[in-house]
Design an enzyme around this catalytic site. Structure first.
Site, PDB file in Angstrom:
ATOM      1  N   ARG A  13       0.788  -1.220   0.000  1.00  0.00           N
ATOM      2  CA  ARG A  13       0.000   0.000   0.000  1.00  0.00           C
ATOM      3  C   ARG A  13       0.827   1.280   0.000  1.00  0.00           C
ATOM      4  O   ARG A  13       0.422   2.282  -0.585  1.00  0.00           O
ATOM      5  CB  ARG A  13      -0.903  -0.034   1.236  1.00  0.00           C
ATOM      6  CG  ARG A  13      -2.022   0.988   1.273  1.00  0.00           C
ATOM      7  CD  ARG A  13      -2.921   0.704   2.469  1.00  0.00           C
ATOM      8  NE  ARG A  13      -4.016   1.648   2.591  1.00  0.00           N
ATOM      9  CZ  ARG A  13      -5.213   1.524   2.045  1.00  0.00           C
ATOM     10  NH1 ARG A  13      -5.469   0.469   1.304  1.00  0.00           N
ATOM     11  NH2 ARG A  13      -6.155   2.434   2.212  1.00  0.00           N
ATOM     12  N   ARG A  78      16.484 -27.422   8.029  1.00  0.00           N
ATOM     13  CA  ARG A  78      16.240 -26.436   9.091  1.00  0.00           C
ATOM     14  C   ARG A  78      17.347 -25.389   9.143  1.00  0.00           C
ATOM     15  O   ARG A  78      17.735 -24.936  10.221  1.00  0.00           O
ATOM     16  CB  ARG A  78      16.105 -27.135  10.460  1.00  0.00           C
ATOM     17  CG  ARG A  78      14.928 -28.070  10.568  1.00  0.00           C
ATOM     18  CD  ARG A  78      13.616 -27.322  10.386  1.00  0.00           C
ATOM     19  NE  ARG A  78      12.458 -28.233  10.352  1.00  0.00           N
ATOM     20  CZ  ARG A  78      11.225 -27.854  10.068  1.00  0.00           C
ATOM     21  NH1 ARG A  78      10.975 -26.574   9.797  1.00  0.00           N
ATOM     22  NH2 ARG A  78      10.232 -28.734  10.048  1.00  0.00           N
ATOM     23  N   HIS A 152       4.168  28.355  20.665  1.00  0.00           N
ATOM     24  CA  HIS A 152       3.174  27.678  21.510  1.00  0.00           C
ATOM     25  C   HIS A 152       1.814  27.614  20.824  1.00  0.00           C
ATOM     26  O   HIS A 152       0.785  27.456  21.476  1.00  0.00           O
ATOM     27  CB  HIS A 152       3.039  28.378  22.872  1.00  0.00           C
ATOM     28  CG  HIS A 152       4.341  28.756  23.486  1.00  0.00           C
ATOM     29  ND1 HIS A 152       5.104  27.874  24.222  1.00  0.00           N
ATOM     30  CD2 HIS A 152       5.038  29.918  23.448  1.00  0.00           C
ATOM     31  CE1 HIS A 152       6.205  28.479  24.639  1.00  0.00           C
ATOM     32  NE2 HIS A 152       6.201  29.711  24.163  1.00  0.00           N
ATOM     33  N   SER A 282     -14.479  12.508   3.715  1.00  0.00           N
ATOM     34  CA  SER A 282     -15.133  11.811   4.824  1.00  0.00           C
ATOM     35  C   SER A 282     -16.316  11.042   4.281  1.00  0.00           C
ATOM     36  O   SER A 282     -17.066  11.548   3.442  1.00  0.00           O
ATOM     37  CB  SER A 282     -15.591  12.810   5.891  1.00  0.00           C
ATOM     38  OG  SER A 282     -16.476  12.190   6.822  1.00  0.00           O
ATOM     39  N   SER A 327      18.393 -12.473  14.706  1.00  0.00           N
ATOM     40  CA  SER A 327      18.006 -12.773  13.335  1.00  0.00           C
ATOM     41  C   SER A 327      16.526 -12.524  13.059  1.00  0.00           C
ATOM     42  O   SER A 327      16.172 -11.786  12.126  1.00  0.00           O
ATOM     43  CB  SER A 327      18.353 -14.225  13.008  1.00  0.00           C
ATOM     44  OG  SER A 327      17.948 -14.546  11.688  1.00  0.00           O
ATOM     45  N   ARG A 331      14.945  -9.398  10.643  1.00  0.00           N
ATOM     46  CA  ARG A 331      14.174  -9.661   9.431  1.00  0.00           C
ATOM     47  C   ARG A 331      12.936  -8.765   9.346  1.00  0.00           C
ATOM     48  O   ARG A 331      12.431  -8.497   8.263  1.00  0.00           O
ATOM     49  CB  ARG A 331      13.730 -11.122   9.391  1.00  0.00           C
ATOM     50  CG  ARG A 331      14.821 -12.139   9.146  1.00  0.00           C
ATOM     51  CD  ARG A 331      14.269 -13.544   9.318  1.00  0.00           C
ATOM     52  NE  ARG A 331      15.313 -14.543   9.355  1.00  0.00           N
ATOM     53  CZ  ARG A 331      15.673 -15.307   8.327  1.00  0.00           C
ATOM     54  NH1 ARG A 331      15.060 -15.150   7.175  1.00  0.00           N
ATOM     55  NH2 ARG A 331      16.626 -16.199   8.445  1.00  0.00           N
TER      56      ARG A 331
END
Length: 478
Positions: A13, A78, A152, A282, A327, A331
């Site tokens: 997006r 693995r 301010h 809106s 790790s 990522r």
């Protein structure tokens, strides 16, 4: 995009295809294979018996990896790196025996991370300059358009619309300095071995430690780095990640400050972000022109800023020469920080290149407050005519309070100038007071500051990045 699995909004997006590519599997695993090729080539150059056919086979398979096959191997082994070692070995059997020779996983993982940092930082620098170019044109166009200043968020001494824009630019130039510093000091990790001692490579070169060191330096050059870090454990210092994301946080802070200002100006109806012809502000209130792009900048910038805590904790919690609690976090945190900042800068480029200014609204609000700000000049004029400065100060104070009450309690126009004109202590007519209510008398050197700042600080930066200056404002996905 799969409709039954979560997809990351940053890639789907908000962020650009360019930034998404840097953290894509194609870039990552293609870089792994280039690192394996550089390792084998350099080992051959330094005397190891690496066959030319093995190098040729590696060159033939730099980008044709099969993620499905690599995934099958990872489920068996693995281990993500070894899955890709085996996969490459299947595709390039001539090189199977020498792939990853002497290396540990960090050789491809960490060096690729550093290359991603470098390429992503270069893109961030380009994004910053593109925004600076747009804001510079805006500042130049409105260099002398007087506007009410705020401290301010209360009315304060006038400035100009262009001068306010230079404050946004200055923040970005400071960020650019940081980004360029990170790029210039980013170094290569190299071929360090399991604990950073290069022991495996010393063994490969039969005790020749000089060749082991030359291996790192040559690979660094091949991958576009002038230097490698002086020492390392199995990994490069995790402080590098923390430093880079801190720099990204700075960019996000500047963009968020800009977006806040635009949102406030939008509320004042003085400056608005672009609003397209068929855009809906809106779902319930058709008349609204919500500053949704600026709000999105704030939202994504907040995410980038908060992500700085991840690499900071990672750097602080590493054990000795290597631990693996970094790790999974890396990522997620590092790509998302870059993608967030990329999205933020695309939005900022879009907003800053199409801001709509309403001079009459700006003037009306300024003129409502200017009588209060003109009192110091009036007081000085009366004092030069023989009045007592302290008595005049008290009269101004009383008149100002009474005029303020008329505005706040009764909604009437500011009649301070009428009160002062009617007070003989000031010896001034209403017509003469009008001369003192010219806005340009109260902006100081703001227009000249714009000119000087653009010439001295901005133009040299734009000259260094001609391609970024020419980039048109991006079209947003939503």
């Amino acid at each position: 995009m799969s409709i039954d699995r979560y997809s990351n909004p940053l890639t789907e997006r908000y962020a650009s295809a360019e930034m998404s590519y840097i953290f894509s599997p194609k870039f990552k695993f293609g870089t792994w294979r280039r690192l394996w090729l550089a390792l084998a080539e350099t080992e051959q150059e330094l005397g190891l018996p690496i066959p030319d056919a093995a190098l040729a086979a590696l060159r033939d398979h730099l980008d044709d990896f099969d993620l499905k096959r690599a995934g099958e191997l990872e489920r068996q082994l693995r281990h993500d790196v070894m899955a890709h070692v085996h996969h490459l070995g299947e595709q390039a059997p001539e090189a199977r025996a020498i792939i990853h020779l002497g290396a540990t996983s960090a050789y491809v993982g960490d060096n690729t991370d550093l290359i991603q940092h470098r390429e992503a930082l270069r893109l961030v620098a380009r994004r910053i300059v593109a925004v600076v170019a747009g804001l510079s044109a805006f500042a130049r166009e409105h260099r002398d358009l007087a506007t009410l200043g705020f401290t301010h968020f209360q009315p304060a001494q006038p400035t100009t619309v262009g001068k306010r824009a230079t404050l946004w630019i200055q923040d970005l130039l400071l960020d650019l300095e940081e980004v360029e510093f990170r790029i210039s000091t980013l170094r290569f990790h190299g071929s360090r071995g399991t604990t950073g001692t290069q022991a495996s490579f010393v063994d490969l070169f039969q005790g020749d430690g000089e060749k082991a060191e030359r291996l790192t330096r040559r690979i660094a050059e091949k991958m576009g780095f002038a230097q490698a870090y002086g020492v390392g454990g199995q990994t490069y210092p995790r402080k590098v990640d923390a430093a880079c994301l801190s720099t990204l946080s700075g960019v996000a802070q500047s963009a968020s400050k800009f977006a806040n200002d635009v949102r406030l100006l939008s509320h004042l109806k003085e400056v608005e972000e672009p609003f397209e012809e068929q855009q809906i502000g809106s779902s319930a209130m058709p008349y609204k022109r919500n500053p949704m792009r600026s709000e999105r900048i704030n939202a994504l910038a907040r995410h980038a800023i908060t992500l700085t805590i991840d690499p900071a904790f990672t750097a602080a919690s590493q054990w000795f020469e290597r631990t693996l609690d970094d790790s999974a976090n890396k990522r997620i945190a590092i790509p998302e920080a870059y993608l967030s900042v990329d999205a933020v800068m695309l939005l900022m480029h879009n907003v800053s290149s199409g801001m709509v200014v309403y001079p009459e609204m700006i003037r009306r609000r300024l003129m409502e407050e200017l009588p209060f700000m003109a009192t110091e000049n009036l007081m000085m004029r009366a004092a030069r005519g023989g009045g007592d400065r302290q008595d005049l100060h008290e009269k101004v104070r009383v008149h100002s309070i009474q005029a303020g009450l008329q505005v706040k309690q009764h909604g009437r126009p500011n009649d301070l100038m009428d009160r002062i004109a009617a007070d003989p202590a000031f010896g001034v007519t209403r017509a003469e007071l009008e001369e003192d209510l010219r806005p340009e008398l109260y902006v100081g050197r703001a227009p000249q500051q714009v000119d000087e700042f653009l010439a001295e600080w901005v133009e040299p930066v734009l000259a260094r990045y001609p391609d970024a200056v020419g980039e048109s404002a991006p079209e947003l996905k939503v």
